[in-house]
Design an enzyme around this catalytic site. Structure first.
Site, PDB file in Angstrom:
ATOM      1  N   ARG A   1      -9.267   9.637  -1.855  1.00  0.00           N
ATOM      2  CA  ARG A   1      -8.480  10.770  -2.050  1.00  0.00           C
ATOM      3  C   ARG A   1      -8.027  11.365  -3.011  1.00  0.00           C
ATOM      4  O   ARG A   1      -7.952  12.717  -2.555  1.00  0.00           O
ATOM      5  CB  ARG A   1      -7.115   9.640  -2.516  1.00  0.00           C
ATOM      6  CG  ARG A   1      -5.648  10.152  -2.743  1.00  0.00           C
ATOM      7  CD  ARG A   1      -5.176   9.548  -4.071  1.00  0.00           C
ATOM      8  NE  ARG A   1      -3.749   9.951  -4.389  1.00  0.00           N
ATOM      9  CZ  ARG A   1      -3.022   9.497  -4.029  1.00  0.00           C
ATOM     10  NH1 ARG A   1      -2.334   8.490  -3.017  1.00  0.00           N
ATOM     11  NH2 ARG A   1      -2.018  10.216  -4.275  1.00  0.00           N
TER      12      ARG A   1
ATOM     13  N   LYS B   1       2.663   0.650   4.766  1.00  0.00           N
ATOM     14  CA  LYS B   1       2.557   1.807   3.753  1.00  0.00           C
ATOM     15  C   LYS B   1       1.552   0.224   3.919  1.00  0.00           C
ATOM     16  O   LYS B   1       2.102  -0.097   3.020  1.00  0.00           O
ATOM     17  CB  LYS B   1       3.639   1.527   2.964  1.00  0.00           C
ATOM     18  CG  LYS B   1       3.031   2.205   1.429  1.00  0.00           C
ATOM     19  CD  LYS B   1       3.912   3.279   0.685  1.00  0.00           C
ATOM     20  CE  LYS B   1       3.522   4.130  -0.248  1.00  0.00           C
ATOM     21  NZ  LYS B   1       1.738   3.414  -0.969  1.00  0.00           N
TER      22      LYS B   1
ATOM     23  N   GLU C   1      -6.326   3.916   5.701  1.00  0.00           N
ATOM     24  CA  GLU C   1      -5.914   2.831   4.861  1.00  0.00           C
ATOM     25  C   GLU C   1      -7.131   1.922   4.918  1.00  0.00           C
ATOM     26  O   GLU C   1      -6.691   1.545   5.422  1.00  0.00           O
ATOM     27  CB  GLU C   1      -4.380   2.596   4.117  1.00  0.00           C
ATOM     28  CG  GLU C   1      -4.407   2.238   3.364  1.00  0.00           C
ATOM     29  CD  GLU C   1      -3.786   3.053   1.791  1.00  0.00           C
ATOM     30  OE1 GLU C   1      -3.828   4.144   2.111  1.00  0.00           O
ATOM     31  OE2 GLU C   1      -3.456   2.646   0.968  1.00  0.00           O
TER      32      GLU C   1
ATOM     33  N   ARG D   1      -6.484   4.580   0.140  1.00  0.00           N
ATOM     34  CA  ARG D   1      -6.925   5.988   1.424  1.00  0.00           C
ATOM     35  C   ARG D   1      -8.411   6.317   1.006  1.00  0.00           C
ATOM     36  O   ARG D   1      -8.918   6.540   0.714  1.00  0.00           O
ATOM     37  CB  ARG D   1      -5.910   7.081   0.537  1.00  0.00           C
ATOM     38  CG  ARG D   1      -6.103   8.156   1.899  1.00  0.00           C
ATOM     39  CD  ARG D   1      -4.944   9.197   1.018  1.00  0.00           C
ATOM     40  NE  ARG D   1      -4.801  10.125   2.365  1.00  0.00           N
ATOM     41  CZ  ARG D   1      -4.144  10.728   1.884  1.00  0.00           C
ATOM     42  NH1 ARG D   1      -2.987  11.013   0.849  1.00  0.00           N
ATOM     43  NH2 ARG D   1      -3.322  11.403   2.728  1.00  0.00           N
TER      44      ARG D   1
ATOM     45  N   ARG E   1       2.985  18.035  -1.227  1.00  0.00           N
ATOM     46  CA  ARG E   1       4.103  16.596  -1.299  1.00  0.00           C
ATOM     47  C   ARG E   1       5.008  16.946  -0.582  1.00  0.00           C
ATOM     48  O   ARG E   1       5.305  18.329  -0.921  1.00  0.00           O
ATOM     49  CB  ARG E   1       3.682  16.202  -2.653  1.00  0.00           C
ATOM     50  CG  ARG E   1       4.920  14.827  -2.658  1.00  0.00           C
ATOM     51  CD  ARG E   1       5.000  14.265  -4.512  1.00  0.00           C
ATOM     52  NE  ARG E   1       3.739  14.022  -5.552  1.00  0.00           N
ATOM     53  CZ  ARG E   1       2.993  13.306  -4.650  1.00  0.00           C
ATOM     54  NH1 ARG E   1       3.625  11.849  -3.793  1.00  0.00           N
ATOM     55  NH2 ARG E   1       2.473  12.931  -5.367  1.00  0.00           N
TER      56      ARG E   1
ATOM     57  N   PHE F   1      -4.825   6.277  10.212  1.00  0.00           N
ATOM     58  CA  PHE F   1      -2.933   6.948  10.425  1.00  0.00           C
ATOM     59  C   PHE F   1      -2.743   8.614  11.118  1.00  0.00           C
ATOM     60  O   PHE F   1      -1.535   9.132  10.787  1.00  0.00           O
ATOM     61  CB  PHE F   1      -1.638   6.497   8.298  1.00  0.00           C
ATOM     62  CG  PHE F   1      -2.185   7.146   7.590  1.00  0.00           C
ATOM     63  CD1 PHE F   1      -2.113   8.308   7.623  1.00  0.00           C
ATOM     64  CD2 PHE F   1      -3.476   6.025   6.889  1.00  0.00           C
ATOM     65  CE1 PHE F   1      -2.657   8.449   6.271  1.00  0.00           C
ATOM     66  CE2 PHE F   1      -3.464   6.913   5.837  1.00  0.00           C
ATOM     67  CZ  PHE F   1      -3.411   7.578   5.290  1.00  0.00           C
TER      68      PHE F   1
ATOM     69  N   LYS G   1       8.631   7.744   1.637  1.00  0.00           N
ATOM     70  CA  LYS G   1       7.416   6.223   1.440  1.00  0.00           C
ATOM     71  C   LYS G   1       9.019   5.388   0.614  1.00  0.00           C
ATOM     72  O   LYS G   1       9.342   6.721  -0.237  1.00  0.00           O
ATOM     73  CB  LYS G   1       6.625   6.425   0.098  1.00  0.00           C
ATOM     74  CG  LYS G   1       6.216   7.273  -1.246  1.00  0.00           C
ATOM     75  CD  LYS G   1       5.400   7.417  -2.023  1.00  0.00           C
ATOM     76  CE  LYS G   1       5.479   7.920  -2.889  1.00  0.00           C
ATOM     77  NZ  LYS G   1       4.301   7.978  -4.182  1.00  0.00           N
TER      78      LYS G   1
HETATM   79  P1  AMP Z   1       1.626   7.184  -3.127  1.00  0.00           P
HETATM   80  O1  AMP Z   1      -0.241   6.382  -3.532  1.00  0.00           O
HETATM   81  O2  AMP Z   1       2.515   6.126  -3.810  1.00  0.00           O
HETATM   82  O3  AMP Z   1       2.140   8.366  -3.591  1.00  0.00           O
HETATM   83  O4  AMP Z   1       1.022   6.823  -1.574  1.00  0.00           O
HETATM   84  C1  AMP Z   1       0.764   7.434  -0.552  1.00  0.00           C
HETATM   85  C2  AMP Z   1      -0.057   6.905   0.033  1.00  0.00           C
HETATM   86  O5  AMP Z   1      -0.090   5.311   0.806  1.00  0.00           O
HETATM   87  C3  AMP Z   1      -0.856   7.348   0.914  1.00  0.00           C
HETATM   88  O6  AMP Z   1      -2.064   8.022  -0.069  1.00  0.00           O
HETATM   89  C4  AMP Z   1      -2.431   5.844   1.657  1.00  0.00           C
HETATM   90  O7  AMP Z   1      -2.713   5.833   0.505  1.00  0.00           O
HETATM   91  C5  AMP Z   1      -1.241   4.828   1.543  1.00  0.00           C
HETATM   92  N1  AMP Z   1      -0.895   4.534   2.527  1.00  0.00           N
HETATM   93  C6  AMP Z   1      -0.690   3.205   3.220  1.00  0.00           C
HETATM   94  N2  AMP Z   1      -0.243   2.901   4.363  1.00  0.00           N
HETATM   95  C7  AMP Z   1       0.057   4.648   5.251  1.00  0.00           C
HETATM   96  C8  AMP Z   1      -0.012   5.165   6.119  1.00  0.00           C
HETATM   97  N3  AMP Z   1       0.586   4.597   7.684  1.00  0.00           N
HETATM   98  N4  AMP Z   1       0.519   6.264   6.147  1.00  0.00           N
HETATM   99  C9  AMP Z   1       0.274   7.476   4.918  1.00  0.00           C
HETATM  100  N5  AMP Z   1      -0.856   6.914   3.664  1.00  0.00           N
HETATM  101  C10 AMP Z   1       0.111   5.418   3.969  1.00  0.00           C
END
Ligand code: AMP
Length: 595
Positions: free
Chosen positions: A280, A260, A310, A265, A430, A351, A436
């Site tokens: 995003r 991650k 990303e 994004r 979602r 990704f 995550k």
């Molecule tokens: P969050 O913003 O905490 O909800 O986490 C999701 C975000 O992680 C996504 O919107 C991407 O911007 C980011 N991200 C980073 N690495 C990855 C990956 N390998 N696959 C999908 N999302 C990723």
């Protein structure tokens, strides 16, 4: 159709905070609208003139708009300012100024102000460019306002300054479209049961175009929409868990783990029309990343593709990945772009691949999308575009190993991805197909949350003139409400305190927004727009906060204890903030762990 009909509807919508009532008010409006006008009616109701990514924005400065209002109403700038002070916002002040003009004039102007006229004039205002544009805008607005009755003037002014804010969730508009044009008259269904229009919106999020199509052709009108290069697809989002065994259990024993990355994004569309980059939140950000555009053009010449990646800043000497702040710093930069490209070279970790050369991959299983991505990019890479680092995981040891590897590579943790049946790309949703698991889940409270600022408390002592604390809320998606979950007063740097004050004070509201639920009364309520990332010690039961109210115990909500601000999340809007049900899940997991 008269614009006044819209203005009256907006007034009715603001008089209720119930989602079902809002939906039905919209259904009546849509059924009474000539089909050819539906696109315009829907954009205006969203406070826009087209889909976000087309970039036709209103949001004019209040000063400029005030000039046009004062000139039209024949009052001085000072008198208008006094009215704003008395009424609470520029829209209400305009209405009051226009109302005092007397009934004769009101009669006169009602003739000509149609939805078409307002839409076209506002489009002209938004398009004005070049020298003398301020004067041109004032003139155009004046001509429009001249023909406006007081109520219409209220909403035109709010639209022009980018503050229409009727408090209607996009999902409510979509469901209203569905009910108005796809359900039989007077038919009722279980809320949220169908979502045909929403499914289209997720891959083609142009509400006006969809409205126009269903109003004219019913269900058949939807057939023409699909994934399209140049039109952003709504992002798939991840749920969260705090350990590898929990993840494997949810995933049916087998899944993919990916690093991650802590970056930004970007959804890239490559096609004959060139490269388009979307954030995003589906804003067009192509011009901010000339280096990304160039890398895409040379890597994918001759292909048509939609992919997600990303963008991460890295140090080319050491290969080290640098934290998110470095990209966001560069993002808002207009001047010195060339230097910023040099200072902050990016690596793009791809990704997902949603579309390739005429084939929609969206509904394919994850493994197939990954295979297609790897054959397009090559398996590993040293260049500026690389596939994300991935491992297929079947046991907790393998997963934990990879998690530690990700952390030591400078990543936030991992994202687990479901494989096999049902692992298609879920646009706009979602769900548990992506989970995550972040490094900070291991300390105290297992995660940071992204909360919406809904109120402010004045500061004392060292903080006089700034805020002492902010009232923060999570989002209840089912109800369309914001539910308070903590008072946030620590973790701010001095410059952040100043910036917050500057950002929030112009958005102060006269009263609490209708969809806010809280047992606390802050000094001021503010427009619920700004999202902050917050880390707390734990989730606890609370008598005053309203997150997941009554779900665990009667008359009791959830609160985050000892919250600290981590950073501003300008890349997220309130609709993407952490939901109350996610916080409820965090609380339940915390209980389980304490067992
Ligand atoms: P969050 O913003 O905490 O909800 O986490 C999701 C975000 O992680 C996504 O919107 C991407 O911007 C980011 N991200 C980073 N690495 C990855 C990956 N390998 N696959 C999908 N999302 C990723």
């Amino acid at each position: 159709m008269k614009y006044l009909t819209l203005a009256e509807t907006y007034r009715d919508l603001q008089a209720t905070s119930k989602r079902l009532e809002m939906r039905d008010i919209l259904v009546d409006l849509f059924r009474g609208t000539e089909p050819r006008l539906m696109g315009r009616v829907v954009y205006l109701t969203q406070g826009t003139l087209g889909p976000d990514w087309e970039g036709l924005q209103l949001g004019l400065g209040e000063k400029l708009v005030s000039r046009a209002i004062a000139l039209t109403a024949g009052i001085s700038d000072d008198d208008l300012e006094a009215l704003v002070h008395r009424e609470g916002d520029l829209g209400l002040a305009t209405e009051a100024a226009f109302a005092s003009k007397g009934p004769k004039q009101v009669q006169l102007f009602q003739e000509s102000l149609t939805v078409d006229r307002v839409f076209e004039s506002l489009t002209q205002v938004a398009r004005v460019e070049g020298s003398g544009s301020t004067e041109k805008r004032i003139r155009l607005l004046q001509q429009l306002l001249m023909d406006a009755d007081p109520l219409s003037a209220r909403y035109i002014v709010r639209t022009v300054v980018g503050k229409l804010r009727l408090g209607i969730a996009d999902m409510t508009i979509l469901e209203a479209l569905e009910k108005a044009f796809l359900w039989a008259e007077d038919e009722e269904r279980v809320m949220g049961s169908d979502k045909v229009v929403e499914a289209i919106y997720n891959v083609h999020p142009d509400m006006g175009a969809i409205a126009l199509a269903v109003a004219n052709e019913g269900a058949e009108g939807l057939a023409g929409f699909g994934i399209e290069v140049g039109v952003p697809v709504r992002s798939m989002l991840a749920e969260r868990l705090g350990s590898t065994p929990e993840i494997l259990e949810k995933m049916g024993g087998r899944c993919a783990f990916e690093y991650k990355y802590d970056g930004m994004r970007i959804q890239a569309h490559v096609g004959p029309g060139g490269v388009h980059l979307f954030s995003r939140r589906m804003e067009t950000i192509t011009s901010q990343f000339p280096d990304v555009v160039q890398a895409m053009e040379s890597a994918f010449a001759g292909h048509e593709a939609i992919m997600e990646f990303e963008a991460v800043v890295h140090n080319p000497e050491t290969g080290e990945l640098l934290p998110f702040q470095e990209v966001s710093h560069r993002r808002g930069r207009v001047h010195g772009l060339a230097e910023s490209v040099e200072d902050y070279p990016l690596v793009l970790f791809a990704f997902d691949l949603l579309y390739l050369d005429g084939e929609e991959l969206l509904l394919q299983e994850f493994q197939l999308r990954r295979e297609a991505l790897e054959s397009l990019l090559g398996k590993a890479g040293e260049g500026p575009i690389r596939p994300s680092t991935l491992r297929w995981v079947e046991d907790p040891e393998g997963g934990d190993d990879f998690f530690l590897e990700a952390i030591s590579a400078g990543c936030e943790g991992i994202i687990a991805k479901a494989v096999g049946e049902g692992s298609h790309y879920r646009a706009g949703a979602r769900g548990w197909q992506w989970i995550k698991y972040k490094r900070d889940y291991q300390a105290g409270m297992t995660d940071t949350v992204d909360l919406v600022v809904v109120g402010t408390y004045a500061g004392a002592g060292k903080r006089t003139g700034f805020y002492g604390a902010l009232l923060m809320a999570s989002v209840n998606q089912e109800e369309g409400t914001l539910e308070s979950v903590c008072k946030l007063g620590t973790g701010f740097k001095d410059e952040e305190l100043a910036a917050l004050h500057e950002r929030l004070s112009p958005t102060v509201l006269k009263e609490a927004p209708g969809n806010l639920r809280s047992g606390l009364q802050p000094d001021f309520h503010v427009q619920p727009e700004l999202v902050l990332e917050v880390l707390g010690a734990e989730v606890t039961l609370s008598p005053v906060h309203r997150c997941a109210y009554g779900h665990l115990r009667p008359q009791t909500g959830l609160a985050i204890r000892f919250p600290r601000m981590v950073r501003l999340r300008d890349d997220k809007g309130p609709e993407e903030a952490t939901t109350s049900s996610e916080i409820e899940d965090m609380y339940r997991r915390q209980l389980k762990r304490a067992d």
